[in-house]
Write a protein that holds these residues in place. Sequence first.
Motif, PDB file in Angstrom:
ATOM      1  N   PRO A 385       0.736  -1.153   0.021  1.00  0.00           N
ATOM      2  CA  PRO A 385       0.095  -0.010   0.118  1.00  0.00           C
ATOM      3  C   PRO A 385       0.760   1.172  -0.133  1.00  0.00           C
ATOM      4  O   PRO A 385       1.661   1.549   0.766  1.00  0.00           O
ATOM      5  N   GLY A 386       0.704   2.116  -0.965  1.00  0.00           N
ATOM      6  CA  GLY A 386       1.417   3.515  -0.937  1.00  0.00           C
ATOM      7  C   GLY A 386       2.787   3.200  -1.798  1.00  0.00           C
ATOM      8  O   GLY A 386       3.417   4.319  -2.059  1.00  0.00           O
ATOM      9  N   SER A 387       3.034   2.234  -2.040  1.00  0.00           N
ATOM     10  CA  SER A 387       4.434   1.710  -2.586  1.00  0.00           C
ATOM     11  C   SER A 387       4.396   1.088  -3.880  1.00  0.00           C
ATOM     12  O   SER A 387       5.458   0.677  -4.455  1.00  0.00           O
ATOM     13  N   GLY A 388       3.266   0.607  -4.482  1.00  0.00           N
ATOM     14  CA  GLY A 388       3.023   0.021  -5.687  1.00  0.00           C
ATOM     15  C   GLY A 388       3.329  -1.688  -5.667  1.00  0.00           C
ATOM     16  O   GLY A 388       3.405  -2.197  -4.398  1.00  0.00           O
ATOM     17  N   ALA A 389       3.683  -2.038  -7.001  1.00  0.00           N
ATOM     18  CA  ALA A 389       3.952  -3.538  -6.678  1.00  0.00           C
ATOM     19  C   ALA A 389       5.452  -3.712  -6.837  1.00  0.00           C
ATOM     20  O   ALA A 389       6.060  -2.969  -7.417  1.00  0.00           O
TER      21      ALA A 389
END
Length: 639
Positions: A385-389
């Motif tokens: 969450p908040g940092s992408g994949a």
Amino acid sequence: MPPAKTPVPPRAAPIYDAYRGWLAARGAGNKSFDSGARCFLARFPDPQAWAAQPLTARLAGTRPHLQPMLNFLMLHRHLRPGYDYLLDRKLTAILREAPASPLGPDLKRFLAGAEALGYSVRARTGMASEVAIRMLIQAGRALGELTDADFDEFGQAITERETQLGRALKHYHHALYASRAVIYHLGAPAEPAPKRSTPGRWSWERHLDGVSPQVRRPMTAYLERLQGTHARSSVQGTASELAHFGRFLARHDPDLASLALLGRQRHIEPYLNQVAVAVNHRTGQPIAASTAKKRIQTVGSFLDAITEWGWPEAPARRLVFPRDAPKLPHPLPRYLPPDAERALLRALEDSPNRLYADALLLLRATGMRIGELTDLELDCVHEVPGSGAWLKIPLGKLLTERMVPIDEETVEIVDRIATCRSPGRPLRHPRTGKLADFLLTHQGRRVSADTLREELRRAAAEAGLDGVVPHQLRHTYATALVNAGCSLQALMALLGHVSAEMSLRYGRLFDATVRDEYTRALTLAKAQLGPVLPGERTQLPLAAVTSGNWRDAPLIKARLAGGYCLRTAAQGSCAYANICEHCPNFRSESSFLPVLQLQRADAETLAADAAARGWGEEAARHRRLIERLDLLIAHARAS
């Protein structure tokens, strides 16, 4: 009177009755079939006793009127005739009759399992005929109960038949290899066989063939010690290099009784000379410098280790030194130029082999090593969450795991791979022995690195490229990051490097500082070759250089960069502007008299501009600089 029928022994009567009922259900049978069955059961009330006869007798007894009886007995688990007999017979009729027998459900499961793994109709029918039906007959157990021992037994029978015939039976080996994976995914305890044969599991003695016993013994003991701290592949490489040295000693000094008697001049230096002229036995070309270095260093490490451990075979002093190994070249990473990369990616996007092509696209998008790619597991993508994949790259060459950020396009590639991969049970990891759901699976087995290399060669040829290897995709990934200004620390994390030196190779490709220094030096050289006196050139107005704001002209304020200042434009504004004589970058020599005169003209312009604006302190600073320049000019003229 018709001849009397051969009586069927009482204990064989149930089998005889079942046989007659089976023929009646199929609408088949005649008097010869019946008489053949009676004669067979009269001689072999226990049908399995027939299998104890020599193969020649079993084959001679398989006459047309007896074949239906033998087929019935095999399909109804009354007879296990031996793999030698099953491999000699064509089982077309049995495969046709099997669906109505007790083996029918298992055969149906096999065909469905092979279809689920992506095998064509022709391939799965051939596997069922050549392997599945024969193993079900001979093992006498259900499909899900077949073990590794059953497959090994069948494989050994194929090898023996090859010896008898004097020719290879590759189609049987291929069918056995594929069928084993299908049966494993149907729940059997027999695991898929590794694709390669087992030379890697040879004893270390066998790796050292041609080495004299007195030298082989300590070498073997040394390799066994290494197994506790090194991967087996690393120990294999060490064994190969030691074998070169051991065979050299056997030729050079066959009477050598112990390694303790090794001498620098008698043994080591002749070996170094041999390594220097060694050639590749396949190509006939001189071996690479890296190969020569490894051969020498491996011998040195071996002798140093047994000396440190206090072995009685250890030499009395050190015999191999670091300077004995040749220096290695340090070529730049072989990245793909943009045009070549675009052509290759286009060929991969259009490839009919979607699973393999997408795997190579993922390799380019993440910079993985090919071994890390084949080890990826199904749950390798993690959403933060908040940092992408992020892509979790498993333990690889340096035994480290790492997380690599990926974009939406890369996530789509992973999704396509997950859609194309074959389903089935988890497979055992070759390194840990644990079961794992690998991302890259095809027809129930892991996709090999060799398969991916072959797809890359095909796509490269289609793109008009030659000699492309998977590691170039990693170099291309790293080069793109360097060109985009990626920091060394981030590059190390993305590539999984454990030392800055490994990542600095990419920094040598396109060094912005080198470019700036080149541009500065080139500008200076052009200035020195052109007009140098103030009266011989047109002076640029200050507004044209500074866009009307002299505060935006750090290079004008520090104009000594023209010859005396070592500072570059990339370093930004100089804190020593207009008081350069106090700066550590300041240099002075008589050859720059013309430049000093240009700098004095610039300082006068700045002093006049500051005075016009009413900035008395700034104007005074410029005048002090003019005074300093006058002294330097006088000194330069005097020298």
